[in-house]
Design an enzyme around this catalytic site. Structure first.
Site, PDB file in Angstrom:
ATOM      1  N   ASP A  47     -11.456  -4.763   4.170  1.00  0.00           N
ATOM      2  CA  ASP A  47     -11.577  -6.019   3.997  1.00  0.00           C
ATOM      3  C   ASP A  47     -11.007  -6.781   4.534  1.00  0.00           C
ATOM      4  O   ASP A  47     -11.079  -8.103   5.038  1.00  0.00           O
ATOM      5  CB  ASP A  47     -12.668  -6.182   2.654  1.00  0.00           C
ATOM      6  CG  ASP A  47     -10.922  -6.080   1.741  1.00  0.00           C
ATOM      7  OD1 ASP A  47     -10.145  -6.010   1.851  1.00  0.00           O
ATOM      8  OD2 ASP A  47     -11.480  -6.772   0.230  1.00  0.00           O
ATOM      9  N   SER A  48      -9.297  -6.282   5.069  1.00  0.00           N
ATOM     10  CA  SER A  48      -9.181  -7.057   6.135  1.00  0.00           C
ATOM     11  C   SER A  48      -9.295  -7.496   6.998  1.00  0.00           C
ATOM     12  O   SER A  48      -8.814  -8.079   7.714  1.00  0.00           O
ATOM     13  CB  SER A  48      -7.641  -6.155   5.714  1.00  0.00           C
ATOM     14  OG  SER A  48      -7.560  -4.968   6.508  1.00  0.00           O
ATOM     15  N   ASP A  86     -14.287  -0.453   2.245  1.00  0.00           N
ATOM     16  CA  ASP A  86     -14.129  -0.994   1.561  1.00  0.00           C
ATOM     17  C   ASP A  86     -14.666  -2.021   0.628  1.00  0.00           C
ATOM     18  O   ASP A  86     -15.092  -3.445   1.222  1.00  0.00           O
ATOM     19  CB  ASP A  86     -12.552  -1.860   1.837  1.00  0.00           C
ATOM     20  CG  ASP A  86     -11.388  -2.802   0.756  1.00  0.00           C
ATOM     21  OD1 ASP A  86     -11.448  -1.982   0.180  1.00  0.00           O
ATOM     22  OD2 ASP A  86     -10.508  -3.005   1.788  1.00  0.00           O
ATOM     23  N   LYS A 116     -13.925   2.289  -1.260  1.00  0.00           N
ATOM     24  CA  LYS A 116     -11.867   2.047  -2.233  1.00  0.00           C
ATOM     25  C   LYS A 116     -13.278   0.488  -2.561  1.00  0.00           C
ATOM     26  O   LYS A 116     -13.956  -0.512  -2.701  1.00  0.00           O
ATOM     27  CB  LYS A 116     -11.631   1.614  -1.072  1.00  0.00           C
ATOM     28  CG  LYS A 116     -10.052   0.923  -1.890  1.00  0.00           C
ATOM     29  CD  LYS A 116      -8.873   1.128  -0.519  1.00  0.00           C
ATOM     30  CE  LYS A 116      -8.887   0.635   0.505  1.00  0.00           C
ATOM     31  NZ  LYS A 116      -8.136  -1.069  -0.405  1.00  0.00           N
ATOM     32  N   GLU A 118     -10.801  -2.622  -6.016  1.00  0.00           N
ATOM     33  CA  GLU A 118      -9.286  -2.437  -6.104  1.00  0.00           C
ATOM     34  C   GLU A 118      -9.539  -2.818  -7.476  1.00  0.00           C
ATOM     35  O   GLU A 118     -10.545  -3.401  -7.956  1.00  0.00           O
ATOM     36  CB  GLU A 118      -8.620  -4.421  -5.611  1.00  0.00           C
ATOM     37  CG  GLU A 118      -9.135  -4.017  -4.125  1.00  0.00           C
ATOM     38  CD  GLU A 118      -8.477  -5.778  -3.754  1.00  0.00           C
ATOM     39  OE1 GLU A 118      -8.235  -6.207  -3.722  1.00  0.00           O
ATOM     40  OE2 GLU A 118      -8.152  -5.507  -1.955  1.00  0.00           O
ATOM     41  N   GLU A 185      -0.133  -0.378  -3.224  1.00  0.00           N
ATOM     42  CA  GLU A 185       0.290  -1.532  -1.940  1.00  0.00           C
ATOM     43  C   GLU A 185       1.181  -2.515  -2.781  1.00  0.00           C
ATOM     44  O   GLU A 185       1.168  -2.740  -3.866  1.00  0.00           O
ATOM     45  CB  GLU A 185      -1.160  -2.517  -1.637  1.00  0.00           C
ATOM     46  CG  GLU A 185      -0.368  -3.333  -0.891  1.00  0.00           C
ATOM     47  CD  GLU A 185      -1.877  -4.088   0.104  1.00  0.00           C
ATOM     48  OE1 GLU A 185      -3.494  -3.514  -0.481  1.00  0.00           O
ATOM     49  OE2 GLU A 185      -1.346  -5.240   0.206  1.00  0.00           O
TER      50      GLU A 185
HETATM   51  N1  LIG Z   1      -3.483  -8.005   8.879  1.00  0.00           N
HETATM   52  C1  LIG Z   1      -3.272  -7.387   7.531  1.00  0.00           C
HETATM   53  N2  LIG Z   1      -2.576  -6.541   7.203  1.00  0.00           N
HETATM   54  C2  LIG Z   1      -2.397  -6.609   6.252  1.00  0.00           C
HETATM   55  O1  LIG Z   1      -0.868  -5.414   5.026  1.00  0.00           O
HETATM   56  C3  LIG Z   1      -3.500  -7.168   4.839  1.00  0.00           C
HETATM   57  C4  LIG Z   1      -4.442  -7.722   5.514  1.00  0.00           C
HETATM   58  N3  LIG Z   1      -3.916  -8.340   6.882  1.00  0.00           N
HETATM   59  N4  LIG Z   1      -5.011  -8.667   4.837  1.00  0.00           N
HETATM   60  C5  LIG Z   1      -5.336  -8.354   3.082  1.00  0.00           C
HETATM   61  C6  LIG Z   1      -3.471  -7.555   2.761  1.00  0.00           C
HETATM   62  C7  LIG Z   1      -3.252  -8.934   2.932  1.00  0.00           C
HETATM   63  N5  LIG Z   1      -1.416  -8.101   2.393  1.00  0.00           N
HETATM   64  C8  LIG Z   1      -0.334  -8.544   2.174  1.00  0.00           C
HETATM   65  C9  LIG Z   1       0.127  -9.738   3.451  1.00  0.00           C
HETATM   66  C10 LIG Z   1       1.411 -10.281   3.048  1.00  0.00           C
HETATM   67  C11 LIG Z   1       2.413  -9.881   2.440  1.00  0.00           C
HETATM   68  C12 LIG Z   1       3.508 -10.892   2.459  1.00  0.00           C
HETATM   69  O2  LIG Z   1       3.438 -11.626   3.192  1.00  0.00           O
HETATM   70  N6  LIG Z   1       4.338  -9.778   1.158  1.00  0.00           N
HETATM   71  C13 LIG Z   1       5.886 -10.298   1.490  1.00  0.00           C
HETATM   72  C14 LIG Z   1       6.232 -10.518   0.569  1.00  0.00           C
HETATM   73  C15 LIG Z   1       5.926 -11.437  -0.865  1.00  0.00           C
HETATM   74  C16 LIG Z   1       6.812 -11.824  -1.907  1.00  0.00           C
HETATM   75  O3  LIG Z   1       6.818 -10.735  -2.800  1.00  0.00           O
HETATM   76  O4  LIG Z   1       7.243 -12.245  -2.781  1.00  0.00           O
HETATM   77  C17 LIG Z   1       6.370 -10.036   2.124  1.00  0.00           C
HETATM   78  O5  LIG Z   1       7.673  -9.769   2.757  1.00  0.00           O
HETATM   79  O6  LIG Z   1       6.391  -8.676   2.787  1.00  0.00           O
HETATM   80  C18 LIG Z   1       1.819  -8.691   1.664  1.00  0.00           C
HETATM   81  C19 LIG Z   1       0.819  -8.479   1.140  1.00  0.00           C
HETATM   82  C20 LIG Z   1      -1.787  -7.012   2.889  1.00  0.00           C
HETATM   83  N7  LIG Z   1      -2.672  -7.368   3.540  1.00  0.00           N
HETATM   84  C1  LIG Z   2      -4.421  -2.539   3.705  1.00  0.00           C
HETATM   85  C2  LIG Z   2      -5.782  -1.742   2.793  1.00  0.00           C
HETATM   86  C3  LIG Z   2      -5.079  -1.028   1.699  1.00  0.00           C
HETATM   87  C4  LIG Z   2      -6.856  -2.241   2.791  1.00  0.00           C
HETATM   88  O1  LIG Z   2      -7.267  -2.820   1.896  1.00  0.00           O
HETATM   89  C5  LIG Z   2      -7.357  -3.247   3.775  1.00  0.00           C
HETATM   90  O2  LIG Z   2      -7.022  -2.992   4.772  1.00  0.00           O
HETATM   91  O3  LIG Z   2      -8.700  -4.255   3.244  1.00  0.00           O
HETATM   92 MG   LIG Z   3      -9.142  -4.024   1.663  1.00  0.00          MG
END
Ligand SMILES: Nc1nc(=O)c2c([nH]1)NC[C@@H]1CN(c3ccc(C(=O)N[C@@H](CCC(=O)O)C(=O)O)cc3)CN21
Ligand SMILES: CC(C)C(=O)C(=O)O
Ligand SMILES: [Mg+2]
Length: 284
Positions: A47-48, A86, A116, A118, A185
């Protein structure tokens, strides 16, 4: 190289026999073809999609119809990889019956191999029901983007002893409910290892360290086609956007200078037909 279709049992066996499981997202035919041909074990139609392809702010507004539309584009071409659909927010949290109905849509309309969804312990009744109805289920715990609002954003999960214990309990509950694997994740690497050791089904990590049984990434992130944010866990293996941008600039320059199209890009017709037309136009 001729390969045979990866099965649920193949994925489960890899926990003990290795090698590590690979999973990447795809949302359409061209990416799915490349991923399948590369021998990646599983294609996640995530769903990303909402963020990587449709440009939405988050994944919450992604609908069943949007998901099915893209799953259909992927399943036809995936000859080797196991295709995971998803389940989007709202498609499995209303009632067990609705959840089964929507899992069925992924299988019947999308021709996915499994789904899948969540959530931890609270999703056990839903997971049990979908598994009993005949659709394999992959779990997903830790950072669950669909409930990011409740988590306070896209934040790393399981950082306290209590939260980490809850993740281990959730993973065990998902295994008992019948999940064939679990996505972990954005959780601390040592916790991902503890979760992985605590269950006999494979874990597939994204931002969960090297000790998971497999790894998953969003394909647009790892080929450099998405730059709205880059989570720390992403490794960019290519920057396809640069390649596309230079192609676009060349096209624009070519057309403006008149160097595209060339004669070889055009069509011809028989000389006498052209002459006939010219004569006819003269006498008009
Ligand atoms: N393009 C894309 N990639 C992804 O991995 C993804 C999506 N979209 N959409 C749904 C979720 C959103 N995701 C994300 C988005 C942002 C962070 C992020 O910025 N994390 C911070 C840590 C933040 C904290 O814990 O304070 C990092 O520094 O990685 C992590 C996962 C993973 N998933
Ligand atoms: C980041 C993965 C595990 C996901 O759920 C997605 O791409 O939607
Ligand atoms: Mg997803």
């Amino acid at each position: 190289m001729e390969q045979k279709k990866v099965t649920i049992l193949d994925v489960m066996a890899r926990k003990t026999v290795g090698p590590k499981i690979t999973m990447l997202t795809s949302y359409d035919y061209p990416f799915a073809l490349l991923v399948d041909q590369a021998g990646i074990d599983m294609i996640l139609v995530g769903d990303s999609l909402g963020m990587a392809v449709l440009g939405y702010e988050d994944t919450v507004s992604v609908t069943m119809d949007e998901m099915i539309h893209h799953v259909k584009a992927v399943t036809g071409v995936a000859k080797n990889a196991l295709v995971v659909g998803d389940m989007p927010f709202g498609s499995y949290n209303v009632s067990v019956e609705k959840a089964i109905e929507n899992a069925n849509r992924f299988m019947k309309e999308g021709r996915a191999d499994c789904v899948k969804l969540e959530g931890g312990k609270t999703m056990v009744p839903v997971i049990e029901a979908i598994v009993k109805s005949g659709t394999p289920v992959q779990g997903h715990i830790g950072l669950t983007p669909q409930t990011a609002s409740a988590l306070g954003g896209f934040k790393v999960q399981g950082k306290s002893a209590g939260a980490a214990q809850a993740l281990i309990d959730d993973a065990k509950a998902l295994e008992a409910a019948g999940c064939f694997s679990i996505v972990l994740e954005a959780i601390p690497s040592p916790i991902a290892k503890m979760v992985t050791d605590a269950v006999s089904i494979p874990t597939i990590g994204i931002g969960a360290g090297a000790d998971c049984d497999g790894q998953v990434l969003v394909i647009h992130d790892m080929v450099g086609l998405f730059d709205r944010f880059t989570p720390k866990f992403v490794k960019q293996y290519a920057k396809i956007s640069d390649t596309i941008s230079s192609a676009l600039a060349e096209f624009k320059a070519d057309v403006e200078k008149g160097t595209f199209p060339e004669e070889k890009h055009g069509f011809t017709m028989k000389a006498d037909e052209l002459e006939k037309l010219k004569e006819a136009m003269k006498s008009e």
